[in-house]
Design an enzyme around this catalytic site. Structure first.
Site, PDB file in Angstrom:
ATOM      1  N   GLU A 136      -4.579  -3.469  -2.946  1.00  0.00           N
ATOM      2  CA  GLU A 136      -4.015  -2.121  -2.821  1.00  0.00           C
ATOM      3  C   GLU A 136      -2.509  -2.096  -3.064  1.00  0.00           C
ATOM      4  O   GLU A 136      -1.728  -1.663  -2.218  1.00  0.00           O
ATOM      5  CB  GLU A 136      -4.372  -1.537  -1.453  1.00  0.00           C
ATOM      6  N   HIS A 196     -18.023   0.133   5.035  1.00  0.00           N
ATOM      7  CA  HIS A 196     -16.956   0.093   6.031  1.00  0.00           C
ATOM      8  C   HIS A 196     -17.567   0.063   7.429  1.00  0.00           C
ATOM      9  O   HIS A 196     -18.214   1.020   7.852  1.00  0.00           O
ATOM     10  CB  HIS A 196     -16.063   1.317   5.854  1.00  0.00           C
ATOM     11  N   GLU A 245     -14.821  -4.428  -1.663  1.00  0.00           N
ATOM     12  CA  GLU A 245     -15.141  -3.767  -0.391  1.00  0.00           C
ATOM     13  C   GLU A 245     -16.180  -2.696  -0.713  1.00  0.00           C
ATOM     14  O   GLU A 245     -16.005  -1.932  -1.658  1.00  0.00           O
ATOM     15  CB  GLU A 245     -13.901  -3.124   0.244  1.00  0.00           C
ATOM     16  N   ASN A 276       1.110   5.547  14.066  1.00  0.00           N
ATOM     17  CA  ASN A 276       0.012   4.589  14.071  1.00  0.00           C
ATOM     18  C   ASN A 276      -1.211   5.226  13.434  1.00  0.00           C
ATOM     19  O   ASN A 276      -1.238   6.433  13.199  1.00  0.00           O
ATOM     20  CB  ASN A 276      -0.294   4.122  15.498  1.00  0.00           C
ATOM     21  N   HIS A 315       0.819  -1.209   0.000  1.00  0.00           N
ATOM     22  CA  HIS A 315       0.000   0.000   0.000  1.00  0.00           C
ATOM     23  C   HIS A 315       0.857   1.265   0.000  1.00  0.00           C
ATOM     24  O   HIS A 315       0.560   2.241  -0.695  1.00  0.00           O
ATOM     25  CB  HIS A 315      -0.919  -0.024   1.226  1.00  0.00           C
TER      26      HIS A 315
END
Length: 951
Positions: free
Chosen positions: A426, A499, A496, A569, A385
């Protein structure tokens, strides 16, 4: 070997055996406690001091000095590929192994189920081999290296970061360790190296057996036989004798193909997952069995015809979910019970497909999918990604791309549940994808290949790497327009599309209404199944870890990015599942269950119709009962309806029932035990309205004579003995994860100051006018009756987009139980209400709140007509004027929720915080996908509504 495998992209391993689809039951298990030490990097010398660690297990979950790390699309270090950080934790595992003396003369192989991310193998200090790929097994031939009956020292070194990590940049926790079982197995020197089975819906069967010998040269006269099926069907060795096509590829590699047509074959589908056992026997020249294997197969066909993907000739809908290997305590390490529980939960909530995001999942998952019935998109361990554009065409990484895809296919090729191969996720698009796709098409022409990156920029261009149009989070309008354009050439199945982060999954009903009514659309996969919250101790004195109904035990919490000091993060973006970290279903699961139900119920012109919405199965596996609002259930026989068919169902007589709304609910359960549900398990509960409400709000005549003047304080706010805070205008909600793009513009709504303009009184009637900055004007008319207050609200809003328009008040302590008539029993919102039922519901207030991992707006119920709060302090009843109002009753103010990062930071209030919304913004799925649809947005304008409060 002196090459540092972990930083050489062109080296994916050495000394490693080819991947295969065989099972070897003659095992010597090596799971358990191993000696362990953690080094700072792979070139640090091993010390004298050893600790202990469990295998399999993530060392990052075993408190040895390294921790989990969560990033979504970025790498944890800034250097580009193939450069690695100086601090590269490396685990050294060691134990003694004494191979059974009975294995003398046999071929002995080491199997390491998975190691993240590079595995180095040594035996008695001598290098054996290496492997790179965190989610597939590595095997090494130890024949001649181990001495049966004697002890050897086996050392497995696992390097956490490698050049391969750039291909494993999935949206998941970075862990490290040996995460699947480790064992030795033995075979005869003459052995099967692989078996590949093709089983078509016609009953045509081909079994390809591949043979080798440990000495290198195959003996003349070896042969292969097989048996197929469970009793009464048994195709024995003699039956196969004249159906063998044998090809000796060379003196050291053998190949036999057995072909047959199995009569009266039963087909495999996700609805009817019938499998047969195939046993394959390799015989020595004298006829004795040298090696054998067993596998379960399913007869079925997957093909693309035009723009439709067909299973056994039928166009099916894919009601799918994406899934990671995950456990809140063990990280990536799963038991057989964990895996079964995942798939059982999916089946019970209407899912018929799973995508193994974004790597091959635990191999036992596929066997369970075969057994329970789920279509699988099997995805390779490729997601670059952060550097997709660079790596998709990088020749240094071509071998890793092709190998990661090909090893997955070789492992999983015999599973009937696997219907599509995915090249990864991705990772942009380049020559490396085309190379991998070419390998798959040659090896397995029976299944299509997909890759979202190949179709992303242009849905209409010719494809070499994807047979499926598999977009990621497209708008609903875009897929409908494409399907109707006349330019669609590939099946459109979204990889997808919704979400599930926090309070989410709005507009699923609209998506499925479009999918089911638009040729060319075949469904998609929700992101994702799990909230990846790791159980973390917050109180050193806390008791044993545990959880209940989605909430961690006191002294523990669900940790997300940053909670382990992991920097950088991506916060709670890993908490984006349909189930909580303990597998408790979120309310959105019930929405999906009803949308995917095998039965759809409609009512029109006095006729109640039942439709069988399955593709392959009749309704004989189900039983049902119906109830009408306020009545007891009555058993009903379901009509005999073939897939896709419909029939009328007899209606109950409602003429003598009490007045008011009448809703019929059909509770559908399993009639017999299913592999995923015992008899009596609720499958769905479709509902139709038989009669509308005649009086949604008590009229003025029903209220008694006008009472005393409305008690107001100096600010024009109601004074009431059961309220600790008076009803005030509310325009803001604690931001849900999907509100992240709006949260800053909504901050003004959170702290709006109320300015009283005037109060006008007329006997028992008071009209209060207040301004909220330049955002809104609120006019509240309150009329007091004997024992009741009637509120008429008018709000003029001058803001482009709001989360809610309504009232909020708080009660005194001692009102702890809620009864309501409206949608429930679980949480529902304007664009996620299909799974709830209109009925009379009741629950303790403390059970109404939904404990999303990051606290946010939750606990709402849409379509509430009336509710009563009761307890030691008394009773308080609210009637609403419309069946589109939204109500929430919890212990938390919106500000309380917005200020907390974790559920354990919330302090419940003694009283109840009650929101009564005239309109509430839809949830949508905009944390990673489209926002809610226009009908569920709240714009500027004037909003009017009425409600009564009785105590």
């Amino acid at each position: 070997m002196t090459v540092a495998v972990w930083r050489e992209p062109a080296v994916s391993g050495w000394g490693r055996l080819p991947m295969h689809a065989l099972d070897h039951p003659e095992r010597f298990e090596l799971d358990g406690v191993w000696r362990f030490q953690l080094l700072h990097d792979p070139e640090e010398a091993v010390g004298e001091s050893w600790g202990e660690i469990a295998v399999p297990g993530c060392w990052t979950m075993q408190d040895v000095g390294d921790h989990p790390w969560y990033t979504n699309y970025r790498m944890p270090w800034p250097e580009p590929p193939p450069f690695l950080p100086a601090d590269n934790p490396t685990g050294v595992y060691e134990r003694e192994v004494e191979v059974p003396a009975g294995w003398a003369g046999r071929r002995i192989v080491l199997h390491v189920g998975a190691a993240e991310s590079v595995l180095l193998v040594e035996l008695d200090g001598e290098a054996v081999g290496a492997s790179k790929d965190s989610h597939l097994a590595a095997e090494f031939d130890l024949t001649g290296r181990v001495r049966p009956g004697e002890r050897s020292v086996l050392r497995l070194t696992v390097v956490k970061w490698s050049d391969g990590s750039y291909l494993e940049d999935q949206d998941h926790w970075w862990q490290a360790g040996i995460t699947r079982p480790v064992f030795l197995y033995a075979t005869d020197p003459l052995h099967l190296t692989d078996v590949r089975v093709s089983a078509d819906m016609t009953g045509e069967l081909a079994v390809d057996a591949f043979v080798a010998h440990g000495a290198g040269t195959l003996p003349a006269g070896w042969s292969v036989t097989a048996t197929v099926g469970d009793q009464p069907l048994e195709l024995d060795a003699a039956w196969w004798a004249d159906r063998v096509e044998q090809e000796r590829v060379s003196s050291y590699a053998g190949h036999t193909r057995l072909v047959a047509t199995v009569p009266d074959v039963r087909l495999w589908t996700a609805e009817t997952p019938y499998t047969y056992e195939v046993k394959v026997f390799l015989h020595r020249p004298d006829g004795a069995v040298a090696d054998q294997t067993s596998l379960r197969i399913g007869f079925r066909r997957v093909e693309i015809v035009g723009r439709d993907l067909l299973v056994n000739g039928v166009r099916v809908f894919f009601r799918g979910v994406n899934r990671h290997d995950f456990h809140p305590v063990t990280g990536r390490v799963l038991s057989a019970a964990d895996l079964r529980a995942d798939l059982v939960t999916m089946k019970r909530f209407g899912f018929n497909a799973v995508r193994t995001s974004h790597y091959p999942n635990d191999p036992r998952l596929l066997a369970l999918a075969d057994e329970l019935g789920l279509y699988v998109i099997d995805e390779a361990n490729i997601e670059c990604h952060a550097y997709g554009h660079e790596l998709a065409d990088d020749p240094l990484y071509t071998g890793q791309f092709v190998e990661r895809v090909s090893r997955m296919v070789r492992r999983d090729v015999n599973h009937p549940s696997v219907i599509i191969w995915s090249l990864g996720n991705e990772s942009d698009y380049g020559a490396n994808h085309d190379a991998a796709a070419g390998w798959v098409r040659r090896y397995d022409p029976t299944r299509p290949v997909q890759y979202e990156g190949a179709i992303r920029d242009d849905w209409e261009r010719p494809q070499t790497a994807s047979d499926i149009l598999c977009p990621m989070y497209p708008s609903l309008d875009s897929i409908v327009e494409h399907a109707r354009s006349g330019r669609q050439t590939l099946p459109l199945i979204m990889c997808e599309y919704s979400h599930a982060m926090g309070n989410s999954n709005g507009t699923l009903a609209e998506h499925w209404a479009a999918i089911e009514s638009t040729p060319g659309l075949q469904g998609g996969f929700i992101w994702e199944f799990w909230d990846h919250g790791l159980l973390q101790r917050t109180d050193p004195a806390a008791g044993d870890p545990g959880w209940s109904d989605g909430v961690a035990a006191p002294g523990w919490r669900w940790a997300y990015g940053g909670d382990f000091g992991d920097e950088p993060n991506d916060g709670n973006f890993c908490a984006d599942g349909l189930v909580f970290p303990d597998r408790t279903p979120k309310p959105a699961m019930y929405e999906h269950r009803e949308l995917a139900a095998p039965i759809r119920l409609t009512y029109s012109d006095g006729v109640l119709t039942v439709r069988n919405r399955q593709h392959f199965r009749d309704l004989s596996w189900l039983s049902a009962s119906y109830s009408v609002t306020g009545s007891s259930p009555v058993a009903v026989a379901l009509p005999d309806i073939r897939p896709g068919g419909s029939a009328a169902l007899a209606l109950p007589d409602i003429s003598e029932m009490s007045p008011g709304e009448a809703w019929l609910t059909l509770r559908v359960v399993t009639a017999h035990d299913e592999p995923w549900a015992p008899a009596g398990t609720e499958v769905c509960a479709p509902q139709v309205r038989l009669r509308a409400e005649t009086r949604p709000l008590p009229d003025r005549a029903a209220l008694r004579r006008p009472g005393s003047p409305v008690p107001l304080d100096d600010h024009g706010l109601l004074v009431h003995p059961l309220l600790s805070r008076a009803p005030e205008l509310s325009l803001w909600r604690a931001p849900i994860d999907n509100d992240r793009d709006h949260a800053s513009s909504w901050e003004v709504l959170a702290g709006l100051a109320r300015r009283l303009v005037d109060v006008r009184r007329d006997g028992a009637r008071a009209v209060v006018r207040a301004e909220y900055g330049d955002v809104a004007t609120h006019v509240q008319e309150i009329t007091a009756y004997d024992g009741a207050l009637l509120f008429a609200e008018t709000v003029t809003v001058r803001h482009d987009d709001l989360p809610r328009v309504g009232m909020v008040f708080e009660t005194v302590a001692g009102l702890d139980h809620l009864d309501w008539f409206g949608l429930g029993p679980w949480e529902c919102y304007p664009d996620r209400r299909f799974g709830a039922r209109v009925d009379r519901h009741a629950a303790p207030v403390d059970e109404l709140f939904t404990p999303y991992v990051r606290p946010q707006e939750s606990g709402g119920r849409f379509g509430v007509r009336r509710f009563t709060l009761a307890g030691a302090a008394g009773d308080l009843t609210v009637h609403l004027d419309d069946d589109r109002r939204q109500v929430s009753v919890t212990r938390y103010r919106a500000a309380d929720l917005a200020a907390a990062r974790h559920h354990d930071e919330l302090v419940p209030r003694a009283g109840c915080v009650v929101h009564v919304d005239a309109v509430h913004r839809g949830l949508g799925t905009a944390s990673c996908g489209p926002d809610t649809l226009p009908p569920y947005l709240i714009g500027p304008g004037t909003y009017t509504w009425s409600w009564t409060l009785t105590a």
